[in-house]
Motif scaffolding. Structure first.
Motif, PDB file in Angstrom:
ATOM      1  N   GLU A   5       1.981  -7.944 -32.566  1.00  0.00           N
ATOM      2  CA  GLU A   5       1.095  -6.764 -31.812  1.00  0.00           C
ATOM      3  C   GLU A   5      -0.183  -6.641 -32.098  1.00  0.00           C
ATOM      4  O   GLU A   5      -0.959  -6.294 -31.353  1.00  0.00           O
ATOM      5  N   GLY A   6      -0.666  -6.899 -33.322  1.00  0.00           N
ATOM      6  CA  GLY A   6      -1.851  -6.829 -33.855  1.00  0.00           C
ATOM      7  C   GLY A   6      -2.806  -7.744 -33.074  1.00  0.00           C
ATOM      8  O   GLY A   6      -4.007  -7.259 -32.500  1.00  0.00           O
ATOM      9  N   LEU A   7      -2.469  -9.100 -32.631  1.00  0.00           N
ATOM     10  CA  LEU A   7      -3.066  -9.822 -31.879  1.00  0.00           C
ATOM     11  C   LEU A   7      -3.184  -9.389 -30.424  1.00  0.00           C
ATOM     12  O   LEU A   7      -4.291  -9.477 -29.905  1.00  0.00           O
ATOM     13  N   ALA A   8      -2.139  -8.894 -29.951  1.00  0.00           N
ATOM     14  CA  ALA A   8      -1.973  -8.269 -28.565  1.00  0.00           C
ATOM     15  C   ALA A   8      -3.126  -7.229 -28.402  1.00  0.00           C
ATOM     16  O   ALA A   8      -3.791  -6.945 -27.433  1.00  0.00           O
ATOM     17  N   GLU A   9      -3.185  -6.250 -29.674  1.00  0.00           N
ATOM     18  CA  GLU A   9      -4.236  -5.264 -29.477  1.00  0.00           C
ATOM     19  C   GLU A   9      -5.509  -5.687 -29.412  1.00  0.00           C
ATOM     20  O   GLU A   9      -6.200  -5.158 -28.794  1.00  0.00           O
ATOM     21  N   ARG A  10      -5.832  -6.594 -30.261  1.00  0.00           N
ATOM     22  CA  ARG A  10      -7.288  -7.384 -30.206  1.00  0.00           C
ATOM     23  C   ARG A  10      -7.507  -7.649 -28.876  1.00  0.00           C
ATOM     24  O   ARG A  10      -8.784  -7.456 -28.495  1.00  0.00           O
ATOM     25  N   ILE A  11      -6.630  -8.346 -28.133  1.00  0.00           N
ATOM     26  CA  ILE A  11      -6.763  -8.631 -26.796  1.00  0.00           C
ATOM     27  C   ILE A  11      -7.034  -7.717 -26.082  1.00  0.00           C
ATOM     28  O   ILE A  11      -8.176  -7.653 -25.333  1.00  0.00           O
ATOM     29  N   ARG A  12      -6.244  -6.552 -26.257  1.00  0.00           N
ATOM     30  CA  ARG A  12      -6.394  -5.281 -25.107  1.00  0.00           C
ATOM     31  C   ARG A  12      -7.941  -4.783 -25.524  1.00  0.00           C
ATOM     32  O   ARG A  12      -8.508  -4.485 -24.759  1.00  0.00           O
ATOM     33  N   PRO A  19     -11.518  -4.901 -14.930  1.00  0.00           N
ATOM     34  CA  PRO A  19     -10.679  -4.819 -13.395  1.00  0.00           C
ATOM     35  C   PRO A  19      -9.679  -5.933 -13.135  1.00  0.00           C
ATOM     36  O   PRO A  19     -10.282  -7.061 -13.450  1.00  0.00           O
ATOM     37  N   GLY A  20      -8.460  -5.771 -12.660  1.00  0.00           N
ATOM     38  CA  GLY A  20      -7.616  -6.566 -12.467  1.00  0.00           C
ATOM     39  C   GLY A  20      -6.905  -7.383 -13.317  1.00  0.00           C
ATOM     40  O   GLY A  20      -6.117  -8.160 -13.058  1.00  0.00           O
ATOM     41  N   VAL A  21      -6.817  -6.576 -14.593  1.00  0.00           N
ATOM     42  CA  VAL A  21      -6.230  -7.148 -15.610  1.00  0.00           C
ATOM     43  C   VAL A  21      -4.802  -6.302 -15.983  1.00  0.00           C
ATOM     44  O   VAL A  21      -4.848  -5.069 -16.057  1.00  0.00           O
ATOM     45  N   THR A  22      -3.820  -7.066 -16.034  1.00  0.00           N
ATOM     46  CA  THR A  22      -2.438  -6.371 -16.299  1.00  0.00           C
ATOM     47  C   THR A  22      -1.866  -7.227 -17.288  1.00  0.00           C
ATOM     48  O   THR A  22      -2.180  -8.282 -17.562  1.00  0.00           O
ATOM     49  N   GLU A  23      -0.752  -6.471 -17.865  1.00  0.00           N
ATOM     50  CA  GLU A  23      -0.010  -7.084 -18.896  1.00  0.00           C
ATOM     51  C   GLU A  23       1.343  -7.093 -18.355  1.00  0.00           C
ATOM     52  O   GLU A  23       1.875  -6.401 -17.640  1.00  0.00           O
ATOM     53  N   LYS A  24       2.140  -8.430 -18.972  1.00  0.00           N
ATOM     54  CA  LYS A  24       3.505  -8.566 -18.579  1.00  0.00           C
ATOM     55  C   LYS A  24       4.203  -9.269 -19.701  1.00  0.00           C
ATOM     56  O   LYS A  24       3.473 -10.446 -20.277  1.00  0.00           O
ATOM     57  N   ARG A  25       5.371  -9.180 -19.899  1.00  0.00           N
ATOM     58  CA  ARG A  25       6.424  -9.827 -20.854  1.00  0.00           C
ATOM     59  C   ARG A  25       6.604 -11.104 -20.130  1.00  0.00           C
ATOM     60  O   ARG A  25       6.969 -11.193 -19.078  1.00  0.00           O
ATOM     61  N   PHE A  27       7.453 -15.454 -21.923  1.00  0.00           N
ATOM     62  CA  PHE A  27       7.613 -16.651 -22.734  1.00  0.00           C
ATOM     63  C   PHE A  27       8.077 -15.992 -24.033  1.00  0.00           C
ATOM     64  O   PHE A  27       7.694 -16.292 -25.074  1.00  0.00           O
ATOM     65  N   GLY A  28       8.782 -14.564 -24.112  1.00  0.00           N
ATOM     66  CA  GLY A  28       8.981 -14.068 -25.405  1.00  0.00           C
ATOM     67  C   GLY A  28       8.080 -13.337 -26.068  1.00  0.00           C
ATOM     68  O   GLY A  28       8.176 -12.985 -27.111  1.00  0.00           O
ATOM     69  N   GLY A  29       6.705 -13.141 -25.305  1.00  0.00           N
ATOM     70  CA  GLY A  29       5.875 -12.827 -25.621  1.00  0.00           C
ATOM     71  C   GLY A  29       5.478 -11.389 -24.803  1.00  0.00           C
ATOM     72  O   GLY A  29       5.813 -10.943 -23.991  1.00  0.00           O
ATOM     73  N   ILE A  30       3.911 -11.503 -24.763  1.00  0.00           N
ATOM     74  CA  ILE A  30       3.087 -10.579 -23.739  1.00  0.00           C
ATOM     75  C   ILE A  30       2.001 -11.586 -23.114  1.00  0.00           C
ATOM     76  O   ILE A  30       1.176 -12.315 -23.951  1.00  0.00           O
ATOM     77  N   ALA A  31       1.961 -11.585 -21.878  1.00  0.00           N
ATOM     78  CA  ALA A  31       0.804 -12.200 -21.204  1.00  0.00           C
ATOM     79  C   ALA A  31      -0.387 -11.071 -20.501  1.00  0.00           C
ATOM     80  O   ALA A  31      -0.088 -10.191 -20.230  1.00  0.00           O
ATOM     81  N   PHE A  32      -1.400 -11.577 -20.614  1.00  0.00           N
ATOM     82  CA  PHE A  32      -2.669 -10.856 -19.777  1.00  0.00           C
ATOM     83  C   PHE A  32      -2.886 -11.522 -18.654  1.00  0.00           C
ATOM     84  O   PHE A  32      -3.245 -12.485 -18.776  1.00  0.00           O
ATOM     85  N   LEU A  33      -2.914 -10.809 -17.502  1.00  0.00           N
ATOM     86  CA  LEU A  33      -2.975 -11.607 -16.311  1.00  0.00           C
ATOM     87  C   LEU A  33      -4.151 -10.926 -15.599  1.00  0.00           C
ATOM     88  O   LEU A  33      -4.605  -9.796 -15.517  1.00  0.00           O
ATOM     89  N   CYS A  34      -5.184 -11.922 -15.057  1.00  0.00           N
ATOM     90  CA  CYS A  34      -6.312 -11.368 -14.389  1.00  0.00           C
ATOM     91  C   CYS A  34      -5.916 -11.780 -12.947  1.00  0.00           C
ATOM     92  O   CYS A  34      -5.754 -12.780 -12.527  1.00  0.00           O
ATOM     93  N   ARG A  35      -5.933 -10.768 -11.930  1.00  0.00           N
ATOM     94  CA  ARG A  35      -5.566 -10.807 -10.524  1.00  0.00           C
ATOM     95  C   ARG A  35      -4.334 -11.597 -10.360  1.00  0.00           C
ATOM     96  O   ARG A  35      -4.046 -12.352  -9.482  1.00  0.00           O
ATOM     97  N   VAL A  42       0.267 -13.909 -26.054  1.00  0.00           N
ATOM     98  CA  VAL A  42       0.517 -14.036 -27.381  1.00  0.00           C
ATOM     99  C   VAL A  42       2.214 -14.213 -27.616  1.00  0.00           C
ATOM    100  O   VAL A  42       2.900 -13.447 -26.681  1.00  0.00           O
ATOM    101  N   THR A  43       2.506 -15.131 -27.973  1.00  0.00           N
ATOM    102  CA  THR A  43       4.133 -15.388 -28.338  1.00  0.00           C
ATOM    103  C   THR A  43       4.333 -15.831 -29.576  1.00  0.00           C
ATOM    104  O   THR A  43       3.485 -16.773 -30.129  1.00  0.00           O
ATOM    105  N   GLY A  44       5.051 -15.159 -30.373  1.00  0.00           N
ATOM    106  CA  GLY A  44       5.246 -15.331 -31.820  1.00  0.00           C
ATOM    107  C   GLY A  44       3.826 -14.783 -32.322  1.00  0.00           C
ATOM    108  O   GLY A  44       3.348 -13.623 -32.125  1.00  0.00           O
ATOM    109  N   ASP A  45       3.338 -15.782 -33.207  1.00  0.00           N
ATOM    110  CA  ASP A  45       2.167 -15.493 -33.880  1.00  0.00           C
ATOM    111  C   ASP A  45       1.126 -16.354 -33.059  1.00  0.00           C
ATOM    112  O   ASP A  45      -0.045 -16.546 -33.761  1.00  0.00           O
ATOM    113  N   ASP A  46       1.296 -17.034 -32.018  1.00  0.00           N
ATOM    114  CA  ASP A  46       0.355 -17.805 -31.316  1.00  0.00           C
ATOM    115  C   ASP A  46      -0.208 -17.312 -30.324  1.00  0.00           C
ATOM    116  O   ASP A  46       0.107 -16.314 -29.442  1.00  0.00           O
TER     117      ASP A  46
END
Length: 85
Positions: A5-12, A19-25, A27-35, A42-46
């Motif tokens: 979550e710390g890495l995800a927060e750094r990305i946020r 504009p156009g950036v959304t988040e979606k769970r 691959f067992g992690g979280i992805a940041f999508l652009c349009r 981030v998946t695990g600590d990768d």
């Protein structure tokens, strides 16, 4: 699988109110999508970073980088390369 979550927060923080950036769970992690297209995640600590075919070799040459390879997800030309932040 949990994700860093710390890495995800750094990305946020880095993406801010882009504009156009959304988040979606994914691959067992979280992805940041652009349009609607995955750009980083981030998946695990990768950290997963989408790079184009022209940048794939340079991205994969970075220490700790490797091709993101999951069934039915592998991208052509090594265009997904996870690695340490």
């Amino acid at each position: 699988m949990a994700y860093d979550e710390g890495l995800a927060e750094r990305i946020r923080h880095y993406l801010g109110a882009e504009p156009g950036v959304t988040e979606k769970r994914m691959f067992g992690g979280i992805a940041f999508l652009c349009r609607g297209n995955m750009a980083v995640g981030v998946t695990g600590d990768d950290l997963m970073v989408r790079v184009g075919p022209d940048a794939a070799d340079a991205a994969l040459a970075r220490p700790g980088a490797r091709v993101f390879d999951r069934p039915a997800v592998r991208c052509a030309a090594g265009s997904w390369s996870p690695g340490p932040p």
